[in-house]
Design an enzyme around this catalytic site. Structure first.
Site, short mmCIF file in Angstrom:
data_model
loop_
_atom_site.label_atom_id
_atom_site.label_comp_id
_atom_site.label_asym_id
_atom_site.label_seq_id
_atom_site.Cartn_x
_atom_site.Cartn_y
_atom_site.Cartn_z
N PHE A 165 14.74 -25.44 -19.16
CA PHE A 165 14.52 -25.75 -20.65
C PHE A 165 15.65 -26.48 -21.09
O PHE A 165 15.69 -27.17 -22.06
CB PHE A 165 14.20 -24.47 -21.24
CG PHE A 165 15.52 -23.61 -21.63
CD1 PHE A 165 16.50 -23.80 -22.54
CD2 PHE A 165 15.94 -22.72 -20.45
CE1 PHE A 165 17.76 -23.25 -22.93
CE2 PHE A 165 17.17 -21.84 -21.00
CZ PHE A 165 18.07 -22.33 -22.01
N GLU A 192 8.06 -24.64 -19.80
CA GLU A 192 7.16 -24.39 -20.79
C GLU A 192 7.93 -24.26 -22.14
O GLU A 192 7.14 -23.98 -23.30
CB GLU A 192 6.33 -23.25 -20.45
CG GLU A 192 7.04 -22.12 -20.12
CD GLU A 192 7.32 -21.91 -18.64
OE1 GLU A 192 8.00 -22.82 -18.19
OE2 GLU A 192 7.12 -20.93 -17.96
N SER A 242 17.25 -21.43 -12.62
CA SER A 242 18.14 -20.00 -12.47
C SER A 242 18.12 -19.98 -10.84
O SER A 242 17.21 -20.25 -10.19
CB SER A 242 17.53 -18.86 -13.18
OG SER A 242 16.22 -18.78 -12.71
N CYS A 297 24.34 -25.66 -17.56
CA CYS A 297 24.80 -25.55 -16.15
C CYS A 297 26.18 -25.79 -15.78
O CYS A 297 26.79 -25.18 -14.95
CB CYS A 297 24.04 -25.65 -15.20
SG CYS A 297 24.15 -27.54 -14.90
P1 NAD Z 1 14.18 -20.84 -15.02
O1 NAD Z 1 14.61 -20.71 -13.49
O2 NAD Z 1 13.86 -19.78 -15.82
O3 NAD Z 1 12.90 -21.98 -15.01
C1 NAD Z 1 13.04 -23.02 -14.36
C2 NAD Z 1 11.70 -23.72 -13.89
O4 NAD Z 1 11.07 -22.76 -13.09
C3 NAD Z 1 10.81 -23.87 -15.24
O5 NAD Z 1 10.05 -24.93 -15.18
C4 NAD Z 1 9.98 -22.47 -15.04
O6 NAD Z 1 8.62 -22.64 -15.81
C5 NAD Z 1 10.03 -22.34 -13.65
N1 NAD Z 1 9.74 -20.80 -13.52
C6 NAD Z 1 10.26 -19.74 -14.15
N2 NAD Z 1 10.17 -18.55 -13.43
C7 NAD Z 1 9.24 -18.89 -12.53
C8 NAD Z 1 8.76 -17.82 -11.15
N3 NAD Z 1 8.64 -16.65 -11.37
N4 NAD Z 1 8.16 -18.67 -10.30
C9 NAD Z 1 8.05 -20.09 -10.33
N5 NAD Z 1 8.66 -20.85 -11.49
C10 NAD Z 1 9.21 -20.29 -12.42
O7 NAD Z 1 15.38 -21.44 -15.69
P2 NAD Z 1 15.55 -22.18 -17.24
O8 NAD Z 1 15.85 -20.70 -18.10
O9 NAD Z 1 14.47 -22.97 -17.83
O10 NAD Z 1 17.08 -22.91 -17.20
C11 NAD Z 1 18.20 -22.31 -17.21
C12 NAD Z 1 18.84 -22.21 -15.92
O11 NAD Z 1 18.78 -23.49 -15.08
C13 NAD Z 1 20.31 -21.65 -15.81
O12 NAD Z 1 20.23 -20.56 -14.74
C14 NAD Z 1 21.16 -23.13 -15.45
O13 NAD Z 1 22.40 -22.75 -14.86
C15 NAD Z 1 20.03 -23.40 -14.55
N6 NAD Z 1 20.31 -25.02 -14.58
C16 NAD Z 1 20.99 -25.38 -13.46
C17 NAD Z 1 21.31 -27.03 -13.33
C18 NAD Z 1 22.02 -27.41 -12.20
O14 NAD Z 1 22.11 -28.53 -12.16
N7 NAD Z 1 22.56 -26.39 -11.20
C19 NAD Z 1 20.91 -27.56 -14.36
C20 NAD Z 1 20.39 -27.19 -15.40
C21 NAD Z 1 20.00 -25.63 -15.45
#
Ligand code: NAD
Length: 511
Positions: A165, A192, A242, A297
């Site tokens: 997100f 989403e 994450s 991040c």
């Molecule tokens: P998230 O892991 O909750 O979601 C990321 C994606 O995974 C979304 O598209 C979501 O729909 C999907 N998802 C969520 N739960 C899932 C599940 N149980 N099974 C399969 N898919 C699932 O992350 P977020 O809250 O959207 O974003 C924030 C996180 O992203 C933070 O941890 C941040 O550090 C990380 N991030 C990392 C980088 C990097 O380059 N390392 C960059 C941006 C964000």
């Protein structure tokens, strides 16, 4: 009511009943799954629309559209592909204000920050326009008499991208411009929580001349993600999110024989040596700790102060915090709300935990004045000193405007602390000592390092990615690594037969 295309939706964006639909084969496709998720305007605290959550048939339709488009796109001339990319770059540059408004309305980040996000994505589009050079193969004449060897970098096929997100435009742009330039077709599954930017980008690319089916947007939750992970026609997965989900994505995609890169969470430290300029360091800590409400991040979440600087540094940081304007990103504020109420409450819970664990809450963001609607998902900048190293405030990725201070007594204590961390995404050192900075660069076990630079996000022609729990898989995002990820190399050994090649020889050729 369903949204039509991304480029002509600005009035519909404000219609509470609008549903953000899939973009498949060059058009909006209304979902029949019967499942949706709410999308909020975080500064108003109200649901402004819903997003469709794909079912199995819709997952298959998106992959099938990408699969059908693949042979034609793979075989489209380099010149034509490059023209479309240039046109996309021009359109995006012309209309970036429109996209920034969408980002602010769904994510909450202030408009200037939204524009910054788009600029970083544009850099990758610009890199991708240079793809003819970057996917060139090699050629060696006469490796054996009359025999030539050459290599060719070819696209993988349908590639899946799953994005978080916090950067609804930039993170997808880390991947899809390069994937598409290299001749792949894409199914993007955006977060989403703020799904509209993906449709807007796909519609814009279509307007730039991209053939239908080359870039598809599939909205959804775990069901859509699992559908991509398990679909035999999806050849690779690029994930950002994450750490627990990144691990799951990495393991599942690898088990299914897919190429996978999964970028995870972070907990970034900023080491401040006693010789640092504390005014400039305090500025940097503010920018890196509270920009985008800490939902980056590469945000700095822990300042590691080498004594005796901690007290002075805290005074300077606190002074600056009091001048930050928190509020609606459409007004001229410095920091916006958090993305959802649930996330705001989770982040705020760490402030109570800090007190319980014996830390000192220097500034509690729950008392900050807000220039915005009372219902917004607000939490002001928060500063916590003397955070114990076994507290979840120190250990967890909080992902909000909460900056921790940890005090150490030497450079070495600071380096050891950072190297013990579970994550290895970004870090920074603030010092005027070139020798110390050079040692840090060598000794620190982190993928992206800033020397007096607080958020060292690499420019597009380098690559983005951390170590340890911040990256699963061995290929980083964008840069040359991006082209490696989205191509596979064929090596061709060729000769044109003439009578001198006759005769039987079961051994390897010797000359
Ligand atoms: P998230 O892991 O909750 O979601 C990321 C994606 O995974 C979304 O598209 C979501 O729909 C999907 N998802 C969520 N739960 C899932 C599940 N149980 N099974 C399969 N898919 C699932 O992350 P977020 O809250 O959207 O974003 C924030 C996180 O992203 C933070 O941890 C941040 O550090 C990380 N991030 C990392 C980088 C990097 O380059 N390392 C960059 C941006 C964000």
């Amino acid at each position: 009511m369903s949204e039509t295309t991304g480029t002509s939706t600005s009035t519909l964006q404000r219609t509470p009943t609008a549903i953000v639909q899939h973009w498949i084969n060059g058009q909006t496709v209304d979902s029949e799954s019967g499942r949706t998720a709410p999308v909020f305007d975080p500064a108003l605290g109200v649901q402004t629309k819903s997003v469709a959550l794909a079912n199995g048939a819709e997952i298959n339709a998106a992959v099938a559209a990408a699969q059908a488009a693949f042979p034609g796109w793979r075989d489209t001339s380099i010149t034509k592909r490059q023209q479309i990319l240039f046109r996309f770059r021009e359109l995006l540059n012309e209309r970036k204000d429109e996209l920034a408004e969408i980002l602010t309305a769904e994510h909450g980040k202030v408009l200037s920050d939204a524009l910054g996000e788009i600029t970083r994505g544009l850099e990758v589009v610009e890199l991708a326009t240079g793809f003819p050079h970057l996917i060139k193969g090699e050629f060696s004449a006469n490796v054996s008499t009359g025999v030539d060897v050459y290599s060719s970098k070819q696209p993988l096929g349908v590639v899946g991208i799953i994005s978080p997100f916090n950067f609804p435009a930039m993170v997808p742009m880390w991947f899809f411009p390069i994937a598409i330039a290299a001749g792949n077709t894409v199914v993007l599954k955006p977060s989403e929580k703020d799904p509209s930017a993906a449709n807007w980008l796909a519609a814009l690319f279509s307007e730039a001349g991209l053939p239908n089916g080359v870039f598809n947007v599939l909205h959804g939750d775990k069901e859509a993600v699992d559908g991509l992970l398990n679909h035999p026609d999806v050849k690779s997965i690029s994930f950002v999110g994450s750490t627990p989900i990144a691990k799951y994505i990495y393991e599942t995609a690898a088990r299914n024989g897919k190429r996978v890169q999964a970028l995870g969470g972070a907990k970034n430290h900023m080491l401040v040596l006693p010789d640092a300029d504390l005014d400039l360091t305090a500025d940097a800590a503010i920018n890196a700790g509270f920009g985008s409400a800490g939902e980056r991040c590469m945000a700095i979440s822990v300042v590691v102060a080498v004594e005796p600087v901690a007290d002075d540094l805290i005074t300077k940081i606190t002074e600056r915090m009091s001048s930050l304007r928190v509020g609606d990103g459409r007004r001229s504020c410095d920091m916006g709300p958090l993305v959802t109420e649930q996330h705001r409450d989770k982040v705020a819970s760490y402030i109570d935990l800090a007190t319980t664990d014996g830390a000192t809450v220097v500034v509690d963001g729950r008392g900050t004045d807000i220039d915005g609607d009372a219902n917004g998902f607000w939490l002001g900048p928060t500063l916590i000193d003397r955070v114990p190293l076994d507290s979840k405030v120190y250990l967890d990725e909080i992902f909000g405007p909460v900056l921790s201070i940890v005090r150490v007594h030497s450079y070495q204590d600071g380096v050891d602390l950072i190297n013990r961390g579970a994550y290895g995404n970004g870090t920074a050192i603030f010092t005027n000592d070139g020798g110390a900075a050079r040692r840090f660069e060598n000794e620190i076990e982190v993928g992206m390092i800033g020397i007096n630079v607080p958020i060292p996000v690499p420019v597009a022609y380098y690559s983005f990615g951390g170590f340890k729990e911040s990256l699963f898989g061995d290929t980083k995002a964008y840069g040359l690594a991006g082209f490696d990820f989205f191509t596979r190399e064929k090596v061709i050994t060729s000769r044109w037969l003439d009578p001198s090649h006759g005769g039987i020889n079961l051994g390897f050729p010797q000359n």
